[in-house]
Design a protein around this motif. Structure first.
Motif, PDB file in Angstrom:
ATOM      1  N   ARG A   1       0.837  -1.208   0.000  1.00 39.94           N
ATOM      2  CA  ARG A   1       0.000   0.000   0.000  1.00 39.94           C
ATOM      3  C   ARG A   1       0.872   1.260   0.000  1.00 39.94           C
ATOM      4  N   VAL A   2       1.933   1.227   0.798  1.00 41.27           N
ATOM      5  CA  VAL A   2       2.810   2.411   0.882  1.00 41.27           C
ATOM      6  C   VAL A   2       3.541   2.612  -0.438  1.00 41.27           C
ATOM      7  N   HIS A   3       4.034   1.497  -1.037  1.00 39.73           N
ATOM      8  CA  HIS A   3       4.678   1.636  -2.347  1.00 39.73           C
ATOM      9  C   HIS A   3       3.700   2.199  -3.381  1.00 39.73           C
ATOM     10  N   ALA A   4       2.449   1.725  -3.330  1.00 39.17           N
ATOM     11  CA  ALA A   4       1.454   2.194  -4.318  1.00 39.17           C
ATOM     12  C   ALA A   4       1.225   3.700  -4.160  1.00 39.17           C
ATOM     13  N   PHE A   5       1.198   4.170  -2.897  1.00 42.17           N
ATOM     14  CA  PHE A   5       0.980   5.596  -2.617  1.00 42.17           C
ATOM     15  C   PHE A   5       2.102   6.452  -3.216  1.00 42.17           C
ATOM     16  N   TYR A   6       3.335   6.005  -3.015  1.00 43.20           N
ATOM     17  CA  TYR A   6       4.466   6.795  -3.531  1.00 43.20           C
ATOM     18  C   TYR A   6       4.692   6.562  -5.016  1.00 43.20           C
ATOM     19  N   ASN A   7       4.366   5.351  -5.533  1.00 42.47           N
ATOM     20  CA  ASN A   7       4.472   5.115  -6.977  1.00 42.47           C
ATOM     21  C   ASN A   7       3.536   6.052  -7.746  1.00 42.47           C
TER      22      ASN A   7
END
Ligand code: BV8
Length: 246
Positions: free
Chosen positions: A61-67
């Motif tokens: 989820r965190v990677h998706a937010f920053y991606n």
């Protein structure tokens, strides 16, 4: 036209002008702020995407937010605006040091030409490896399957971003600059996030003149010597013009 520069400011080339910027300076470039009604924290809880605990709990989820934010920043429609450009002009034409300390993780100050710059909350276009501590320029999506170009290991890369509860970058260098500052300018920040929100009180305690350039009064507005409220793309170029005119 009333000057926006505090009367007590003597252009003292021996003392740096320290400029703090926040998300508001990048709003007119098309990047969301955090606490405006249409801001980032109106759509997602910072506790779910901007803490190390959130990253450990749900890295996907965190990677998706920053991606998503990285892709947005790399969109060709996102360009430095007149406020970023005015600060680069100030660095070029001011007879002394100008240091920009940004809370922003975008690269719009660099792309406008600012070179004396500290990203105290990190940079969206960099990734750091938890295994080997290397920091890499990074424009692609991140994920647990992505291997570190340095050590070759997977499941270690994270955005090179300072999350809540983590220590901001280059705090000693920032503190030294604030100690010596002849003028403190705050642009496009709501004054909600510490330690950045405390800089104006630090400079006030030393008798350093300070100016807030923001769309509306920030949390710390009463602490500034002078405040000019309006769109950054208008008030920042005017301020730089007046400052350079002495
Ligand atoms: C720290 C990167 C210790 C991520 C960000 C419990 C545990 C631990 C710490 C704390 C705690 N409780 C409180 C804290 C401290 C915490 C904190 O302050 N929390 C807040 C919520 C109360 N701080 C921390 O955790 C920090 N670390 O304290 O470590 C320490 C302390 C000192 C020394 C050593 C160690 C770490 C904070 C960093 C978190 N990471 N960003 C990411 O970007 O995803 S913070 C995030 O908020 C962004 O960096 C953002 O820049 C920053 C501040 O927000 P603003 O930039 O001000 O944006 P905002 O939307 O709020 O305001 C925009 C303004 O622009 C508005 O006023 C608007 O009117 C104006 N505007 C809009 N449009 C325009 C405009 N102005 C001009 N023109 C326009 N067109």
């Amino acid at each position: 036209m009333r000057s926006s520069v505090p009367e007590r400011l003597e252009p003292d080339a021996g003392r740096p002008v320290v400029v703090l910027t926040g998300a508001g300076i990048s709003k007119e470039s098309g990047l969301d702020t955090f606490r405006d009604l249409d801001g980032i924290w109106a759509k997602v809880r910072l506790e779910d995407v901007a803490t190390y605990e959130a990253f450990v709990k749900d890295p996907r989820r965190v990677h998706a937010f920053y991606n998503e934010r990285r892709r947005g920043l790399l969109n060709q429609n996102v360009q430095p605006n007149a406020a970023h450009i005015a600060l680069a002009r100030l660095e070029r034409d001011w007879p002394g040091e100008v240091l920009v300390v940004t809370q922003n993780i975008d690269d719009l100050h660099e792309r406008a030409g600012t070179t004396n710059l500290i990203h105290m909350h990190g940079e969206l276009l960099k990734a750091e490896c938890e295994h080997c501590r290397a920091v890499h320029v990074w424009h692609e999506d991140l994920g647990r399957d992505v291997r570190c170009p340095g050590c070759g290991r997977a499941a270690g890369l994270r955005p090179h971003v300072v999350w809540f509860g983590e220590t901001p970058l280059e705090m000693e260098r920032i503190g030294r600059a604030l100690d010596r500052a002849g003028l403190f300018v705050s642009i496009g920040t709501s004054g909600n996030v510490y330690p950045a929100a405390g800089f104006v009180a630090e400079t006030r305690a030393r008798g350093t003149p300070s100016v807030e350039l923001n769309l509306e009064p920030s949390e710390g507005a009463s602490l500034f010597t002078r405040a000019v409220h309006g769109l950054a793309s208008r008030v920042v170029p005017d301020f730089v013009r007046d400052l350079l005119a002495g």
